[in-house]
Scaffold this motif. Structure first.
Motif, short mmCIF file in Angstrom:
data_model
loop_
_atom_site.label_atom_id
_atom_site.label_comp_id
_atom_site.label_asym_id
_atom_site.label_seq_id
_atom_site.Cartn_x
_atom_site.Cartn_y
_atom_site.Cartn_z
N GLY A 172 57.10 -41.93 -14.86
CA GLY A 172 56.37 -42.60 -13.78
C GLY A 172 55.80 -41.61 -12.78
N GLN A 173 56.58 -40.57 -12.47
CA GLN A 173 56.06 -39.56 -11.55
C GLN A 173 54.84 -38.85 -12.13
N SER A 174 54.87 -38.58 -13.42
CA SER A 174 53.74 -37.90 -14.04
C SER A 174 52.47 -38.75 -13.94
N LEU A 175 52.60 -40.07 -14.20
CA LEU A 175 51.43 -40.94 -14.10
C LEU A 175 50.91 -41.01 -12.66
N LEU A 176 51.82 -41.14 -11.74
CA LEU A 176 51.40 -41.23 -10.33
C LEU A 176 50.76 -39.92 -9.86
N LYS A 177 51.30 -38.80 -10.31
CA LYS A 177 50.74 -37.51 -9.89
C LYS A 177 49.32 -37.33 -10.41
N ARG A 178 49.08 -37.76 -11.67
CA ARG A 178 47.72 -37.64 -12.21
C ARG A 178 46.74 -38.52 -11.44
N ALA A 179 47.20 -39.73 -11.07
CA ALA A 179 46.33 -40.60 -10.27
C ALA A 179 46.12 -40.02 -8.87
N LEU A 180 47.16 -39.39 -8.35
CA LEU A 180 47.05 -38.82 -7.00
C LEU A 180 46.12 -37.62 -6.96
N GLU A 181 46.01 -36.90 -8.07
CA GLU A 181 45.14 -35.73 -8.10
C GLU A 181 43.69 -36.11 -7.83
N GLN A 182 43.26 -37.25 -8.43
CA GLN A 182 41.87 -37.67 -8.21
C GLN A 182 41.64 -38.03 -6.74
N LEU A 183 42.60 -38.73 -6.17
CA LEU A 183 42.47 -39.09 -4.76
C LEU A 183 42.55 -37.87 -3.86
N ASN A 184 43.43 -36.96 -4.21
CA ASN A 184 43.60 -35.75 -3.38
C ASN A 184 42.37 -34.87 -3.40
N GLU A 185 41.70 -34.83 -4.53
CA GLU A 185 40.53 -33.95 -4.62
C GLU A 185 39.44 -34.37 -3.63
N GLN A 186 39.18 -35.70 -3.59
CA GLN A 186 38.17 -36.17 -2.65
C GLN A 186 38.64 -35.98 -1.21
N MET A 187 39.89 -36.27 -0.96
CA MET A 187 40.41 -36.09 0.39
C MET A 187 40.44 -34.62 0.78
#
Length: 428
Positions: A172-187
């Motif tokens: 679950g952490q791995s999935l959330l981290k990959r989703a967070l990377e896209q959000l983090n890049e824009q932020m």
């Protein structure tokens, strides 16, 4: 005069030394100062007067020139200060205009970052809960269960369930981290742009403060200082065109990032729900295995406690038996001493009275029988002590096994289950 200095005088035409030379105190007279003539005195006075008149004339010329220079430099300083003040005021106005434009773009970036931060906070909260709460608790349960000792340190279904739960959490952490990377890049790009704007605003505000502070200074202020270095006092090397292009670039970059920033809210909602459902399934399965293992350990502990109680009773019986044997041995000591004393006293008979008679044979037989009885009692005492030691050793082993089971129950039922009760999965 020379003769007086050496202490010599004439007596009837013959020089006689009054004292020895070594005993006289010698006095040296300084030479007389040189004297000048009257013409030299007059020439010196005339020369001194001419020099004084020349110096006074030179001083008059310097006084006049200094007054003219003072008036000229004072007027020049006033004109130059007024010009500099006007230029500084114009520069402050230009900087404040650019500063207002940057502040408008910064507000837009902050609003966009706030909207993206809502979903980022949800994902980060979930990741933090999984890492600091769920994952740490599962790993701590494994670490606590490594504290089991003896035969209870077994790889059981509980350990398999904990490992599976850890795998689910990590997935679950791995999935959330990959989703967070896209959000983090824009932020990250928005924060980078905001940092550039903040730095530009900081520099502009500092320049405004410096210029306003310069305008407030007066020539009579006590805080003024004079630069005496060798390098140039004005190190500015950026042209006005480069300055304007730099500010315009920051403004355009901020507008572009605000336009291109879009959230990914629907994907994050679906992912969070899927992860939480999987974690609840693994959590319930692990708790079921814990309960089964705790019941098995309690049954084994109860059986060991029954055996320990029976062994304790046997130990008490054996200790009483040893006391009785010791009492019997103590009672035999008096009989042995009496028989040996009688034989010893009868051995003191004299002459023909030292005969082997029935009393002597009876005493000898009594000593032998007492020795045999003592040996039997000592043998039984030895065997009883050995049996007691084995019983005590068995008791200790049972107590150790019971302590092992108690330690296991404390780890599984108290420590691990208490920790797992604090685990909380919810829709973040």
């Amino acid at each position: 005069m020379g003769e007086a200095q050496f202490g010599v005088r004439h007596v009837i035409g013959v020089p006689v030394a009054t004292t020895r030379l070594a005993e006289q105190a010698l006095v040296c007279m300084p030479p007389r100062a040189a004297k000048f003539t009257l013409n030299e005195w007059k020439m010196s006075n005339e020369q001194r007067c001419r020099n004084t008149e020349d110096q006074q004339q030179l001083a008059d010329r310097i006084l006049g020139e200094c007054e003219r220079i003072r008036e000229e430099t004072a007027e020049r300083a006033i004109i130059m200060k007024a010009t500099s003040d006007r230029r500084i005021e114009e520069r402050i106005g230009d900087i404040e205009f650019n500063k207002n434009e940057l502040q408008m773009q910064r507000r837009e970036i902050c609003l966009e970052l706030e909207s993206l931060s809502v979903y980022k906070i949800r994902v980060l909260d979930c990741l933090a809960s999984l890492q600091t709460n769920a994952l740490n608790i599962c790993r701590k349960c494994l670490m606590l269960r490594d504290g089991r000792i003896g035969i209870d340190l077994v790889v059981d279904e509980v350990e398999h369930a904990l490992q599976q739960e850890i795998t689910t959490i990590l997935g679950g952490q791995s999935l959330l981290k990959r989703a967070l990377e896209q959000l983090n890049e824009q932020m990250r790009r928005l924060r980078s742009t905001r940092y550039l704007l903040d730095r530009d605003l900081q520099y502009k505000q500092a320049a405004i403060d410096i210029d306003k502070g310069s305008l407030s200074l007066k020539p009579t202020d006590l805080c003024l200082s004079v630069y005496e270095g060798y390098t140039s006092l004005d190190p500015a090397n950026i042209s006005a065109e480069e300055y304007n292009a730099y500010s315009a670039k920051n403004i355009q970059s901020a507008a572009r990032e605000v336009t291109s920033a879009r959230p990914i809210r629907i994907f994050i909602d679906t992912l969070l729900k899927q992860v939480i459902d999987d974690l609840w399934s693994a959590y319930n399965k692990c708790n079921h295995e814990f309960k089964e293992r705790i019941e098995d350990t309690k049954r084994a502990k109860a059986k060991l406690e029954d055996m320990h109680r029976e062994t304790t009773e046997k130990i008490a019986d054996m200790q009483n038996n040893i006391l009785e044997l010791q009492k019997a041995l103590s009672a035999k000591e008096g009989n042995v001493g009496l028989a040996h004393t009688r034989l010893g006293r009868r051995a003191q008979r004299i002459g023909a009275e030292l005969v082997k008679d029935p009393p002597g044979q009876a005493l000898y037989y009594e000593c032998e029988m007492l020795r045999h009885s003592t040996e039997q009692l000592q043998q039984m005492l030895h065997e009883a002590n050995a049996a007691l030691r084995f019983l005590l050793q068995t008791q200790i082993q049972l107590e150790e096994d019971i302590n092992v089971k108690m330690n296991t129950l404390k780890i599984d039922e108290v420590d691990c289950m208490t920790l797992r009760a604090t685990m909380d999965y919810h829709s973040y």
